[in-house]
Design an enzyme around this catalytic site. Structure first.
Site, PDB file in Angstrom:
ATOM      1  N   HIS A 188       0.822  -1.210   0.000  1.00  0.00           N
ATOM      2  CA  HIS A 188       0.000   0.000   0.000  1.00  0.00           C
ATOM      3  C   HIS A 188       0.857   1.262   0.000  1.00  0.00           C
ATOM      4  O   HIS A 188       0.439   2.298  -0.514  1.00  0.00           O
ATOM      5  CB  HIS A 188      -0.966  -0.031   1.183  1.00  0.00           C
ATOM      6  CG  HIS A 188      -2.071  -1.003   0.968  1.00  0.00           C
ATOM      7  ND1 HIS A 188      -3.215  -0.689   0.273  1.00  0.00           N
ATOM      8  CD2 HIS A 188      -2.182  -2.304   1.288  1.00  0.00           C
ATOM      9  CE1 HIS A 188      -3.983  -1.754   0.202  1.00  0.00           C
ATOM     10  NE2 HIS A 188      -3.384  -2.740   0.806  1.00  0.00           N
ATOM     11  N   GLU A 430     -10.443 -11.020 -10.624  1.00  0.00           N
ATOM     12  CA  GLU A 430      -9.159 -11.056  -9.916  1.00  0.00           C
ATOM     13  C   GLU A 430      -8.839 -12.449  -9.377  1.00  0.00           C
ATOM     14  O   GLU A 430      -7.880 -12.621  -8.620  1.00  0.00           O
ATOM     15  CB  GLU A 430      -9.133 -10.022  -8.787  1.00  0.00           C
ATOM     16  CG  GLU A 430     -10.283 -10.096  -7.826  1.00  0.00           C
ATOM     17  CD  GLU A 430     -10.293  -8.924  -6.849  1.00  0.00           C
ATOM     18  OE1 GLU A 430      -9.253  -8.265  -6.684  1.00  0.00           O
ATOM     19  OE2 GLU A 430     -11.347  -8.682  -6.234  1.00  0.00           O
ATOM     20  N   ASP A 454      -4.243  -8.902  -7.537  1.00  0.00           N
ATOM     21  CA  ASP A 454      -4.627 -10.197  -6.979  1.00  0.00           C
ATOM     22  C   ASP A 454      -4.628 -11.292  -8.041  1.00  0.00           C
ATOM     23  O   ASP A 454      -4.260 -12.438  -7.754  1.00  0.00           O
ATOM     24  CB  ASP A 454      -5.999 -10.115  -6.301  1.00  0.00           C
ATOM     25  CG  ASP A 454      -5.895  -9.717  -4.836  1.00  0.00           C
ATOM     26  OD1 ASP A 454      -4.897 -10.098  -4.193  1.00  0.00           O
ATOM     27  OD2 ASP A 454      -6.795  -9.033  -4.318  1.00  0.00           O
ATOM     28  N   CYS A 501      -8.129  -2.303 -13.554  1.00  0.00           N
ATOM     29  CA  CYS A 501      -7.944  -1.332 -12.475  1.00  0.00           C
ATOM     30  C   CYS A 501      -6.756  -1.673 -11.586  1.00  0.00           C
ATOM     31  O   CYS A 501      -6.477  -0.957 -10.627  1.00  0.00           O
ATOM     32  CB  CYS A 501      -9.214  -1.191 -11.630  1.00  0.00           C
ATOM     33  SG  CYS A 501      -9.631  -2.660 -10.672  1.00  0.00           S
TER      34      CYS A 501
END
Length: 554
Positions: A188, A430, A454, A501
């Site tokens: 992150h 994903e 993912d 995305c």
């Protein structure tokens, strides 16, 4: 001069002092109290101590930076004595019988949001001030030192790594760059750096220690080098590189307002990924056509308890209205795995990435899910909102989601609450399972969005958060690209659109391949919009489509 080598995750140059992220006792806990009068007395005592501290800071600042620059500390003292602010805190303690820490923190957040939404620029600037004074009082009440990023000038932020709950609380105006001991290219911290358009380095190892607190540093995001206490020659070289980088960024600004169209006429929508409403400025500044991924879980990470329907509605409504008719795709709650929230009381799992997360939580705790869906549909009356569901592996899950959606719509109809009855529903591709059955799934939804982060880890069986596995993480793996192509073909065969995305959407080594696959939309960090637009406008694949696909798919 000391040189540390890590892995750059976003380019550019940052020059400034190094400051380490400081951790305290964690989030403010809400506690029931028996004696409100005594709790108010605690608050008054802490407030008096805070004013005393600010007076000391004022006197010190006068000597160091002059009276004009020191005035901010006097402003903070006056804000602490503001009657509305004090009454809001004391009334909350009295009426709700809660601890002073929680009352001060909540009031600070509320007043900060109020100031931030004002039209007057001076008043908007007070939002950070009221948050600052509230955090000072909370620190005194809890007996803890100030935590997080403690600085009054922008710095190179150093840490072992940062959790999502920590990144979301940062004052981003004070961060020039991120440098971490560990982390991965998909952490992150790395994603936040790309969103903020600032250089970042991960994997610097144990050589990055707190002995460098306050030292001058240079971050080279392109090469992954961190220079500590650089010599004059190195400093001069990197100031020149920094100027060159800024010049390139200014040239990209000329692409604002231009179409995202390839040399042979293929159009692609360029959307932006964001974590919360405060990122909207970057979306508009970088000329994105919409928001392709609003990570709604950050609303939960920012709170000490489940956000109410009203709290969520206000955020979704604000985003929809601010985007003024541009599409806003909001992903429903995606926690679990690396995004843990204490008040959910999730069980400890041996393999959380494969565990109880995302849509699995929503379909087993339907009250949480329906609260979010009600807020989303209510907000859909104020803009172009679409809803996207993560971690789908089966057709049955999609059918169950649609049943719950219909229940929510009926409730809103019965209550006479307006919403957009044509709100698009999409799913994230994903998991390999979703890609393989995408033909069936496409018949039930309005769009697909490929979550490549993912999808890569599940396809290649590599934990994307594990820094020890970086060499085994292959985001260009043919199996992954074949799954994306399969999903794209099945989407178009069934008359729906498909986007990407995940972080791979901004990987310009694959832009040609995505055009060749017919990907309709790429949603990337706001800072990547204009460079990607430039790449698309310089690319033509009409006469090489099969050759490109053969090369990447094998």
């Amino acid at each position: 001069m000391i040189t540390l080598q890590g892995k750059g995750v976003f380019g550019g140059v940052a020059i400034g002092k190094i400051s380490f992220y400081k951790r305290t006792g964690g989030q403010i806990q809400r506690r029931k109290i028996d004696n409100p009068a005594a709790e108010i007395a605690r608050f008054e005592e802490a407030k008096a101590k805070a004013i005393e501290q600010l007076d000391e800071l004022y006197n010190k600042a006068v000597q160091e930076v002059g009276e004009g620059n020191a005035m901010i500390f006097q402003v903070h003292q006056m804000m602490l004595d503001d009657l509305d602010y004090v009454e809001a805190i004391t009334n909350m303690i009295t009426t709700q019988e809660i601890n002073a820490e929680f009352a001060v923190g909540t009031t600070g957040d509320n007043f900060s949001q109020m100031f931030a939404s004002m039209d007057d620029e001076y008043m908007r600037e007070r939002a950070a001030d009221v948050k600052d004074i509230s955090e000072r009082v909370v620190s005194i009440l809890s007996g803890s030192q100030e935590g997080g990023l403690v600085t009054d000038t922008p710095v190179i932020l150093a840490s072992d790594d940062l959790a999502p709950s920590e990144t979301v609380q940062l004052d981003k105006d004070m961060v020039l760059s991120f440098v971490t001991q560990g982390g991965s290219t998909n952490s992150h911290t790395a994603i936040l750096a790309r969103t903020m358009n600032i250089p970042a380095i991960i994997g610097l190892g144990e050589g990055l220690t707190e002995e460098y607190e306050g030292k001058m540093g240079i971050v080279d995001g392109a090469t992954g080098k961190l220079f500590i206490e650089p010599d004059e020659e190195t400093l001069k070289e990197y100031r020149e590189k920094q100027a060159e980088y800024q010049e390139k960024q200014e040239l990209l600004q000329k692409l604002k307002g231009e179409e995202n169209i390839s040399l042979d006429g293929q159009k692609v929508k360029l959307y932006a990924n964001i974590g919360n409403a405060s990122d909207i400025g970057a979306v508009l500044q970088n000329d994105a056509a919409g928001i392709g991924l609003f990570r709604s879980e950050f609303l939960y990470l920012e709170n000490d308890d489940f956000p109410t329907e009203e709290e969520q509605f206000k955020v979704y409504k604000y985003v929809a209205e601010t985007m003024a008719g541009k599409q806003v795709i909001i992903r429903t709650l995606d926690i679990g795995a690396d995004k843990q929230i204490d008040y959910f009381n999730l069980p400890k799992e041996e393999n959380p990435a494969m565990g109880y997360r995302a849509i699995r939580i929503c379909l087993t705790q339907k009250d949480i899910f329906k609260t979010q869906l009600r807020a989303l549909f209510r907000a859909s009356a104020f803009g172009n909102i679409a809803i996207m569901f993560p971690m789908i592996i089966a057709l049955e899950e999609v059918l169950e989601i649609k049943e719950i959606v219909e229940e929510v719509k009926k409730e809103l109809d019965d209550e006479g609450i307006p919403y957009n009855k044509e709100t698009q529903l999409g799913i994230m591709i994903e998991t390999p399972a979703a890609a393989v059955i995408s033909d069936d799934l496409a018949k039930e939804v309005d769009f697909f969005s490929v979550g490549t982060n993912d999808l890569t880890q599940y396809t290649t069986a590599v934990d994307r958060q594990n820094a020890n596995l970086e060499k085994f993480y292959h985001p260009h793996h043919k199996a992954l690209l074949r799954l994306i192509k399969m999903a794209a073909d099945n989407a178009h065969k069934n008359g729906i659109w498909i986007g990407i995305c995940g972080e791979l959407g901004a990987d310009m080594e694959l832009t040609e391949a995505f055009l060749a696959m017919g990907i309709d939309e790429l949603s990337v960090s706001p800072a990547c919009i204009l460079p990607l637009r430039k790449k698309i406008r310089e690319t033509g694949i009409a006469d090489r489509r099969e050759e490109i696909l053969a090369d990447v798919l094998g």
